[in-house]
Design a protein around this motif. Structure first.
Motif, PDB file in Angstrom:
ATOM      1  N   LEU A 240       0.834  -1.202   0.000  1.00  0.00           N
ATOM      2  CA  LEU A 240       0.000   0.000   0.000  1.00  0.00           C
ATOM      3  C   LEU A 240       0.868   1.251   0.000  1.00  0.00           C
ATOM      4  O   LEU A 240       1.597   1.526   0.951  1.00  0.00           O
ATOM      5  N   TYR A 271      -4.202  -1.246  -3.462  1.00  0.00           N
ATOM      6  CA  TYR A 271      -5.528  -1.642  -2.998  1.00  0.00           C
ATOM      7  C   TYR A 271      -5.951  -2.987  -3.584  1.00  0.00           C
ATOM      8  O   TYR A 271      -5.753  -3.254  -4.773  1.00  0.00           O
ATOM      9  N   SER A 311     -10.470   2.772   2.970  1.00  0.00           N
ATOM     10  CA  SER A 311      -9.413   2.975   1.970  1.00  0.00           C
ATOM     11  C   SER A 311      -8.502   4.126   2.364  1.00  0.00           C
ATOM     12  O   SER A 311      -7.282   4.064   2.167  1.00  0.00           O
ATOM     13  N   ASN A 395      -5.520  -5.320   2.691  1.00  0.00           N
ATOM     14  CA  ASN A 395      -5.497  -4.182   1.776  1.00  0.00           C
ATOM     15  C   ASN A 395      -6.812  -4.021   1.026  1.00  0.00           C
ATOM     16  O   ASN A 395      -6.891  -3.286   0.044  1.00  0.00           O
TER      17      ASN A 395
END
Length: 715
Positions: A240, A271, A311, A395
């Motif tokens: 990430l 992601y 996120s 993730n």
């Protein structure tokens, strides 16, 4: 057709987690070569096993056969030996150099995995765009494709919350002849992961100056004829980080393009997919969270939504005050998830499962306008409302369904988490009211308001805490004043007078409201910088001197009362109210550009711990033409036929240009305009004279004549 039936699947490429692992493959090979780089996983839709590749330092991908890798290894540094026997070349390294163009993965004989380098704090990206010239036509013109790519660049710059500081989009699409894949073979989107590898390697070779192993990103556009089984995009993922470059392949279709490209670039940034939960060993739908750019795209609705709280937390880009962790009963008003300020999420933990949920209000406004869910009715499965999401697989994101399988809660809906209940009681374009109830607890304050500073804080002047919007009104309020977020000792009343030593620091106030029968409600004002008291001026600035081109003007600042003991003064000059470029000293000498204008000066006085004070002078008279400094010219040389007289202009103002006139016996020689005069026979016995005309923009033109020479002697 149901929304699910209209969805085109976006293929993920990599899951990431830096690890330190050791492993070895069994068997020996005739020829092995050392391969180092970043291990990337390439899961192929429908394949029984995930494929893998190593991104070498130069950026190219080399497919490797799976040993005991897992997708969690993606993003780790790979250092190993691979079998290059089937490749040609005089040395092992020469054989390995050919592997990037080969569609078959290399067998790993030994390897180790190490941690990946730390992510950059901020990043700029260069995007490189390529498309095969020997496949079908793209689903849009090049100009439209580049414009849409530019939109996606703006999307990610905004959604990264400033971490991506700039993205450079090319002005044209690079065409090349594709040989690594075919339209019938899936265009690198389907089949084994190594097919994707050789396809992007071939396209990347068109940009020898790019660093796809750094922060540069490759976008390979394929025509709509390449769509197979609903697959419209594919990208690589490492750990990430918004600093990653990497690769993606995208179908250039108007119906899905922006979301497809934004989705695959999201994979590049680390992601995983946003799925429809519940997710245990598998999710209900791997792409089923349509409130996330990392979910699926619906044909005809290509605008992706703003990043959700999970996120943003995965990348560490949430703002202060954006997310509140709720551990007891509370009533909060959430701003839309697409907003850029205010409380935008509640974090609630399910006491039974330990699952951490983030509640976001999806209003269909701002960055979410035009999104698929924004067009849904109240009865739609995907609609405007409060959504619950949680992290998944380190993730990725999963959407937790609301009541009656609806994916968002509207007023009257509630979600039960063990013994805790989350209910939506009101909703409009500006916000949604969410009530969290824990049985047996004192109910939360039903209508908490805000607290703000009554005025901008200035050293030496009192400022008060101003409450507004409270229902019911508090019975009592406790205050604590804060400097740079920390409490100020003894500052617990409703007003506070900042000190001179606090100038430049951030002042705020925290209020704890008490009302009978309810939990206390705590709010904190926005912080404001403490300014100093103003400098008190005496009189005003004035301009001294003559307003004439070439003569200096002086700005005389006003005086001031003590304190302060001393000040620093800066100056700025204006011509008819417009700033004179570069004029920041105390004096200004007007040029031709300032002629016929009125001049003013602005003096700004500064002192540590005080607000600046500025004063502007009255305008001068209109700037007059300048007066040239001159001396009498001289015609030098022998006054004899055949000789030459030469003009000596003497000393004039710098920058003057001259014109020359010659006279003999009082008559002007109109053909003679240079600085030299050759004496001819007919001039014998006559006198010669020089006239000089001096000109300089902004100044009065001056004409001067020399003393006559002669009479001219015969040869």
């Amino acid at each position: 057709m149901s929304p699910r039936g209209r969805v085109l699947v976006l293929l993920a490429a990599l899951l990431a987690a830096p690890l330190s692992l050791m492993g070895a493959a069994q068997g020996a090979t005739d020829v092995t070569a050392r391969l180092t780089g970043t291990l990337l996983a390439i899961p192929s839709e429908g394949d029984a096993a995930t494929s893998y590749a190593v991104q070498r330092d130069g950026g190219e991908l080399v497919g490797v056969a799976a040993v005991d890798f897992t997708e969690a290894d993606a993003g780790a540094h790979f250092d190993g030996q691979v079998d290059v026997s089937r490749l040609s070349g005089s040395t092992p390294s020469a054989r390995l150099a050919l592997a990037a163009d080969d569609s078959r993965p290399l067998r790993v004989t030994s390897y180790s995995l190490g941690e990946q380098a730390a992510a950059q704090a901020s990043t700029t990206h260069r995007w490189f765009v390529a498309a095969p010239s020997n496949f079908g036509a793209l689903g849009m013109t090049d100009a439209e494709a580049l414009a849409r790519i530019g939109w996606v660049a703006s999307y990610w710059t905004q959604q990264s919350n400033g971490v991506i500081t700039d993205i450079t989009v090319p002005g044209s699409i690079t065409r090349y002849t594709a040989t690594a894949t075919t339209e019938a073979g899936g265009c690198g989107l389907t089949g084994l992961g190594s097919t994707f590898t050789s396809t992007v390697n071939e396209a990347a070779a068109q940009f020898p100056g790019a660093s796809f192993g750094g922060s540069d990103q490759l976008i390979v556009l394929m025509p709509p004829s390449c769509v197979t089984g609903g697959t419209v995009g594919r990208g690589t993922v490492g750990s990430l980080s918004f600093s990653h470059g990497y690769y993606n392949i995208d179908i250039a279709s108007k119906n899905t393009f922006e979301w497809t490209l934004a989705h695959e670039l999201g994979h590049n940034y680390g992601y995983g997919h946003s799925s429809l939960g519940p997710c245990t060993t598998a999710c209900t739908s791997e792409y089923g969270d349509y409130y996330s750019v990392m979910g699926g795209v619906v044909s005809g609705k290509p605008i992706p939504p703003a990043l959700g709280t999970v996120s943003r937390q995965l990348q560490g880009i949430t703002d202060a005050g954006e997310v509140e962790t709720v551990t007891g009963s509370a009533t909060r008003v959430l701003a839309p998830r697409s907003a850029t300020t205010g409380l935008r999420s509640l974090q609630v933990t399910d006491p039974g499962t330990g699952q951490v949920l983030r509640l976001d209000y999806r209003s269909g406004t701002g960055a979410d306008a035009g999104n698929y869910y924004a067009g849904g009715s109240t009865a739609s499965s995907f609609r405007k409302g409060v959504v619950a999401e949680s992290g998944y697989n380190s993730n990725a994101v999963q959407l937790v369904p609301g009541p009656a399988s609806r994916k968002a809660m509207v007023p009257g809906d509630s979600l039960t988490l063990g013994t805790t209940t989350v209910e939506v009681t009101a909703m409009d374009a500006d916000g949604a009211t969410v009530v969290v109830t824990v049985p047996g607890e004192t109910p939360a304050y039903p209508g908490p308001g805000t607290v703000a500073l009554s005025t901008a804080p200035t050293a030496g002047s009192p400022v008060s805490a101003a409450l507004s919007g409270w229902s019911p009104a508090p019975d009592s309020v406790d205050y604590q004043w804060l400097l740079d977020g920390g409490p100020i000792g003894g500052a617990t009343s409703s007003s506070y007078t900042p000190l001179s030593g606090q100038v430049g620091h951030q002042l705020s106030v925290r209020a704890v409201a008490h009302a009978s029968g309810y939990q206390d409600a705590t709010v904190t004002s926005a912080a404001q910088s403490v300014s100093g008291p103003p400098i008190t001026l005496v009189g005003r600035a004035a301009v001294s001197g003559t307003a004439q081109v070439g003569l200096p003007l002086t700005c005389d600042p006003p005086s001031w009362t003590a304190p302060p003991a001393s000040v620093t003064t800066t100056f700025a000059w204006q011509s008819d109210g417009r700033s004179v470029t570069g004029a920041t000293s105390r004096t200004l000498t007007p040029t031709a550009a300032e002629r016929d204008t009125a001049i003013t000066c602005r003096a700004t006085l500064s002192a540590a711990g005080y607000d600046d004070a500025a004063s502007t002078s009255l305008p001068t008279a209109s700037v007059a033409k300048g007066v040239l400094a001159t001396t009498k010219p001289v015609a030098r040389g022998r006054a004899r036929v055949g000789g030459t007289l030469t003009a000596d202009t003497g000393t004039w103002t710098d920058g003057v240009t001259f014109r020359y006139r010659w006279f003999v016996a009082g008559h002007r020689l109109r053909s003679q305009r240079t600085e030299a005069l050759t004496l001819k026979g007919w001039m014998a016995g006559k006198k010669a004279k020089l006239v000089v005309v001096g000109k300089l923009p902004g100044y009065t033109t001056v004409t001067r004549q020399s003393r006559a020479r002669g009479p001219v002697k015969p040869a």
